[in-house]
Design an enzyme around this catalytic site. Structure first.
Site, short mmCIF file in Angstrom:
data_model
loop_
_atom_site.label_atom_id
_atom_site.label_comp_id
_atom_site.label_asym_id
_atom_site.label_seq_id
_atom_site.Cartn_x
_atom_site.Cartn_y
_atom_site.Cartn_z
N ASN A 1 0.81 -1.26 0.02
CA ASN A 1 0.11 0.11 0.06
C ASN A 1 0.80 1.20 0.06
OD1 ASN A 1 -1.86 1.87 0.52
ND2 ASN A 1 -2.39 1.42 2.80
N TRP A 2 1.02 2.22 -1.23
CA TRP A 2 1.95 3.10 -1.33
C TRP A 2 1.24 4.15 -0.70
CZ3 TRP A 2 3.61 2.53 -7.20
CH2 TRP A 2 4.29 1.35 -7.45
N LYS A 3 -0.06 4.29 -0.19
CA LYS A 3 -0.61 5.41 0.35
C LYS A 3 -0.39 6.70 -0.47
CE LYS A 3 0.18 3.38 4.89
NZ LYS A 3 -0.03 3.44 6.08
N HIS B 1 -9.58 0.42 4.90
CA HIS B 1 -8.48 0.63 5.45
C HIS B 1 -8.52 1.53 6.47
CE1 HIS B 1 -4.23 2.10 6.09
NE2 HIS B 1 -4.02 1.10 5.43
N GLU C 1 -7.01 4.02 7.78
CA GLU C 1 -6.94 5.34 7.53
C GLU C 1 -8.14 5.96 6.80
OE1 GLU C 1 -3.00 5.14 5.59
OE2 GLU C 1 -2.15 4.64 7.56
N GLU D 1 -5.45 -5.35 10.38
CA GLU D 1 -4.62 -4.60 10.67
C GLU D 1 -4.78 -3.57 12.03
OE1 GLU D 1 -2.50 -3.03 6.86
OE2 GLU D 1 -4.47 -2.37 6.93
N GLY E 1 1.90 2.24 10.73
CA GLY E 1 2.71 3.37 10.59
C GLY E 1 3.50 3.85 11.84
N SER F 1 3.18 -2.28 10.25
CA SER F 1 4.82 -2.06 10.36
C SER F 1 5.39 -3.25 10.16
CB SER F 1 4.87 -1.49 12.02
OG SER F 1 4.50 -0.41 12.02
N GLY G 1 2.78 -1.34 4.35
CA GLY G 1 2.65 0.14 3.91
C GLY G 1 4.09 0.70 3.62
N GLY G 2 4.65 1.46 4.62
CA GLY G 2 6.02 2.12 4.52
C GLY G 2 7.20 1.53 3.94
C1 PEP Z 1 -0.89 -0.20 5.75
O1 PEP Z 1 -1.07 1.02 5.29
O2 PEP Z 1 -1.76 -0.82 5.52
C2 PEP Z 1 0.16 -0.61 6.60
C3 PEP Z 1 0.14 -1.76 7.56
O3 PEP Z 1 1.19 0.29 6.82
P1 PEP Z 1 2.62 0.20 7.56
O4 PEP Z 1 3.06 -1.26 7.05
O5 PEP Z 1 3.38 1.45 7.24
O6 PEP Z 1 2.30 0.15 9.10
#
Ligand code: PEP
Length: 252
Positions: free
Chosen positions: A10-12, A96, A98, A168, A174, A214, A235-236
């Site tokens: 997930n590039w957000k 999601h 967010e 999640e 994050g 994370s 994500g990151g």
């Molecule tokens: C996500 O955006 O779904 C996520 C899990 O982000 P991160 O890996 O950065 O915590």
């Protein structure tokens, strides 16, 4: 029951166009011949088409980070399911954290978005997870159960054939605080059981449940070897091709 691992990136709201194209090309280069897991990337809306072009003919799937539940009309800033399929999307994130906690998508909106995705033939990744205060007050199973039930109510196994669920925990997204494999497994097992209650054991045995929060290459294998963890939503760490490829290949 063997379930093919599925890893999403997930590039957000990150990267410029050139960076997105480069990342897509590198992900393709590193992963399209890898058969040990299914890989999907979720770029921001404006990069879907250029990334689709970079991934064309490869095994890497393309997904969007969200959609609007209406088909068209006066919804400034929104994107419909049909728009996503028209640019080559096969997958979409639904609910999601967010979207739920920054943009205010409630369970009813998530349910409508899930139906819009299914009606358009998109494969949904339905995200559920508890906030820190909910975990601390022992409400994790109840919160995830409510999010699942309200989203899935009235839907059939055949409609949900391609659905993936992502657990999640909001406190892990994050933050650098990854759930331990045991913490995640406990919730995944409960989610699978609740899906069984709603849709039958045969479906529950087949549905893939990702963990997200994370994840890094150093934590991926420990999570992926748990019985009910069938993939990861990243994500990151998905913004660096080398690190993302190491996560996808972590199970070996
Ligand atoms: C996500 O955006 O779904 C996520 C899990 O982000 P991160 O890996 O950065 O915590």
């Amino acid at each position: 029951m063997s379930r093919t691992p599925i890893i999403g990136g997930n590039w957000k709201m990150n990267l410029d166009l050139t960076e997105a194209q480069t990342l897509a090309t590198e992900v393709r280069h590193r992963l399209s011949a890898y058969l040990g897991a299914q890989t999907i990337v979720f770029p921001p809306f404006p990069y879907l088409l250029p990334v689709a072009e970079r991934l064309a003919g490869s095994s890497i799937g393309l997904g969007a980070q969200d959609l609007h539940f209406e088909a068209k009309g006066a919804f400034t800033g929104a994107v419909s399911a049909a728009m996503l399929t028209s640019v080559g999307c096969k997958w979409v994130l639904i609910g999601h954290s967010e979207r739920r906690h920054v943009f205010g998508d409630d369970d009813a909106v998530v349910a409508k978005k899930l139906r819009a995705a299914l009606n358009a033939g998109l494969k949904p990744v339905l995200c559920v997870g508890e906030k820190l205060e909910e975990r601390n007050s022992g409400e994790t199973f109840r919160v995830c159960g409510r999010q699942l039930r309200t989203a899935l109510e009235g839907l059939t196994v055949s409609q949900l054939e391609h659905m993936v669920v992502a657990y999640e925990p909001v406190w892990a997204i994050g933050t650098g605080l990854v759930a331990s494999p045991e913490q995640a497994q406990e919730v995944h097992a409960d989610i699978r059981q609740k899906i069984g209650d709603l849709l039958g054991v045969t479906y529950a045995t087949k549905v893939r449940i990702q963990y997200g929060g994370s994840v890094k290459s150093s934590s991926a294998a420990g999570l992926l070897t748990q019985e009910d963890i069938d993939g990861l939503l990243v994500g990151g760490a998905s913004l660096q091709a080398e690190e993302f490829a190491a996560i996808v290949k972590a199970k070996g």
